[in-house]
Design a protein around this motif. Structure first.
Motif, PDB file in Angstrom:
ATOM      1  N   ALA A 196      12.812  13.861  24.794  1.00  0.00           N
ATOM      2  CA  ALA A 196      12.618  14.903  24.608  1.00  0.00           C
ATOM      3  C   ALA A 196      11.377  16.090  24.619  1.00  0.00           C
ATOM      4  O   ALA A 196      11.168  16.286  24.395  1.00  0.00           O
TER       5      ALA A 196
ATOM      6  N   PRO B  40       7.453  16.789  23.672  1.00  0.00           N
ATOM      7  CA  PRO B  40       7.142  16.785  24.860  1.00  0.00           C
ATOM      8  C   PRO B  40       5.279  15.784  24.485  1.00  0.00           C
ATOM      9  O   PRO B  40       4.711  15.576  25.572  1.00  0.00           O
TER      10      PRO B  40
ATOM     11  N   LYS C 205       5.620  12.944  27.226  1.00  0.00           N
ATOM     12  CA  LYS C 205       5.028  13.689  28.870  1.00  0.00           C
ATOM     13  C   LYS C 205       4.854  12.516  29.461  1.00  0.00           C
ATOM     14  O   LYS C 205       3.367  12.085  29.409  1.00  0.00           O
TER      15      LYS C 205
ATOM     16  N   GLU D  74      20.174  20.398  26.417  1.00  0.00           N
ATOM     17  CA  GLU D  74      18.961  21.014  26.595  1.00  0.00           C
ATOM     18  C   GLU D  74      17.907  19.612  26.158  1.00  0.00           C
ATOM     19  O   GLU D  74      17.340  18.801  26.381  1.00  0.00           O
TER      20      GLU D  74
ATOM     21  N   LYS E  83      17.125  18.347  29.624  1.00  0.00           N
ATOM     22  CA  LYS E  83      16.048  18.941  30.505  1.00  0.00           C
ATOM     23  C   LYS E  83      14.762  18.504  29.654  1.00  0.00           C
ATOM     24  O   LYS E  83      14.210  19.048  30.616  1.00  0.00           O
ATOM     25  N   GLY E  84      14.963  18.562  28.321  1.00  0.00           N
ATOM     26  CA  GLY E  84      13.545  17.924  27.592  1.00  0.00           C
ATOM     27  C   GLY E  84      12.625  16.187  28.310  1.00  0.00           C
ATOM     28  O   GLY E  84      11.424  16.230  28.421  1.00  0.00           O
TER      29      GLY E  84
ATOM     30  N   VAL F 136      13.749  15.278  31.905  1.00  0.00           N
ATOM     31  CA  VAL F 136      13.129  16.280  32.974  1.00  0.00           C
ATOM     32  C   VAL F 136      11.796  16.888  32.637  1.00  0.00           C
ATOM     33  O   VAL F 136      10.723  17.084  33.204  1.00  0.00           O
ATOM     34  N   ALA F 137      11.663  18.132  31.695  1.00  0.00           N
ATOM     35  CA  ALA F 137       9.678  18.192  31.267  1.00  0.00           C
ATOM     36  C   ALA F 137       9.697  16.780  31.183  1.00  0.00           C
ATOM     37  O   ALA F 137       8.525  18.002  31.225  1.00  0.00           O
ATOM     38  N   ASN F 138       9.903  16.157  30.852  1.00  0.00           N
ATOM     39  CA  ASN F 138       8.618  15.187  30.247  1.00  0.00           C
ATOM     40  C   ASN F 138       8.291  14.673  31.711  1.00  0.00           C
ATOM     41  O   ASN F 138       7.652  12.884  31.169  1.00  0.00           O
ATOM     42  N   ASP F 139       8.627  15.081  32.625  1.00  0.00           N
ATOM     43  CA  ASP F 139       8.969  14.452  34.111  1.00  0.00           C
ATOM     44  C   ASP F 139       8.925  12.837  34.173  1.00  0.00           C
ATOM     45  O   ASP F 139       8.174  11.640  34.678  1.00  0.00           O
TER      46      ASP F 139
ATOM     47  N   TYR G 293      18.113  16.063  36.536  1.00  0.00           N
ATOM     48  CA  TYR G 293      17.720  15.159  36.593  1.00  0.00           C
ATOM     49  C   TYR G 293      18.210  13.958  37.758  1.00  0.00           C
ATOM     50  O   TYR G 293      19.655  14.302  38.226  1.00  0.00           O
TER      51      TYR G 293
END
Length: 340
Positions: free
Chosen positions: A156, A158, A161, A192, A195-196, A198-201, A339
């Protein structure tokens, strides 16, 4: 005694269960044991060897875990099944919880199968172990980049990413991994972590083979795979540019799951059914796990050479009840995190 050639047909089930299953007989037309199996990996070889060694003939009907469990419930005391074999510890736990598996007393199984890979009441036993761990492209990743304490959570970060590939949310592999994270960290921290990702595409793929091919091609740098998919692919393509990293070796250990079996409650041949499960965990361990490159659950049995080359690892203790009870929570959490 040598098994007759294996034949497969599709047979229609009752409207009550409304599924189609493959029915295969080993050792004769009127089998001694009927196996309901959601495990589809090279059963013929192991069951054929069991028949050769014991004279006990086997027929298996294959289908989806949930479908076969529903069939057992619908058939009740009239079921012809003697053994229920399934994948995922949560499915085994659920079969026992619903009263479909009989408690057996087996010192041989208690010795062969580690405590967390079997039911405390003897209703089911793990027979094959699979690890879900990190795979990566060695041209793009230095393994020192991974968080060795909590590798799954570390993805997760960054820095990963646009570098991740993972399985889809509908995969039992994904759901069990997330259930284990909920059990290990609590729901808030598990949310959390996801979500991390997902935030990393994260690039979501529909199966593990596609995931390995994407890593090899450089489409992504890192994925999460069942170890045996890598072993299978390396057999077919030794030049595959994908390496394996045992996750969380300085923390909770690598996430694992099992396939296993139990004697069906009310089986007409419970003694031979128990004998089969005992054989699969002892003399038949290699016959059962090697063709699919799974790890033996029996610590006295050596893994086959391809996966032995991956090296030893510390596994996360398996909590079958958590995999079963937290599955719905895992599905909800994946949806909440976005996700797919």
């Amino acid at each position: 005694m040598h098994p007759r050639p294996l034949t497969k047909t599709l047979v229609g089930l009752t409207a009550l269960t409304s599924i189609l299953t493959g029915c295969s007989a080993i050792g004769g037309n009127s089998a001694d044991l009927q196996i309901y199996s959601a495990r589809h990996y090279d059963l013929e070889g192991a069951f054929g060897q069991f028949t050769e060694e014991t004279g006990i003939t086997v027929e298996f009907i294959s289908g989806d875990d949930a479908e076969l469990l529903e069939r057992l419930k619908a058939e009740g005391d009239d079921t012809p099944a003697d053994v229920f074999m399934t994948v995922d510890a949560g499915n085994l736990w659920n079969g026992a919880r619903q009263g479909e598996l009989a408690a057996i007393d087996s010192p041989a199984l208690d010795e062969a199968v580690p405590e967390d890979l079997r039911d405390a009441e003897g209703r089911w036993y793990g027979l094959a172990l699979r690890a879900r761990t990190v795979t990566y492209n060695p041209d793009a990743v230095d393994p020192a980049e991974f968080d060795a304490t909590d590798t799954y959570a570390g993805l997760a970060d960054p820095k990963w990413k646009d570098r991740l590939c993972m399985r889809d949310a509908t995969s039992a592999y994904t759901q069990s991994l997330v259930a284990s994270l909920i059990d290990l960290h609590g729901r808030d921290r598990a949310l959390e972590i996801v979500k991390g990702w997902v935030a990393n595409d994260v690039d979501i793929l529909s199966n593990d083979i596609l995931l390995l091919e994407a890593i090899d091609a450089g489409t992504c740098d890192v994925g999460i795979n069942n170890h045996y998919y890598l072993a299978r692919t390396l057999e077919e393509n030794p030049d595959l540019n994908v390496d394996l990293f045992w996750a969380s070796q300085e923390g909770a250990g690598t996430h694992v799951n099992i396939s296993g079996a139990g004697v069906v409650e009310g089986s007409d041949n419970a003694e031979d059914a128990q004998k089969l499960i005992e054989w699969l965990a002892t003399d038949g361990q290699n016959a059962f796990v090697d063709a699919n490159h799974e790890f033996p659950v029996n610590p006295a049995v050596e893994p086959e050479p391809v996966i032995a080359a991956f090296g030893e690892f510390t596994r996360m203790p398996l909590n079958a009840e958590a995999y079963g009870t937290l599955n719905a929570d895992a599905v909800d959490l994946l949806a909440e995190a976005g996700y797919k």
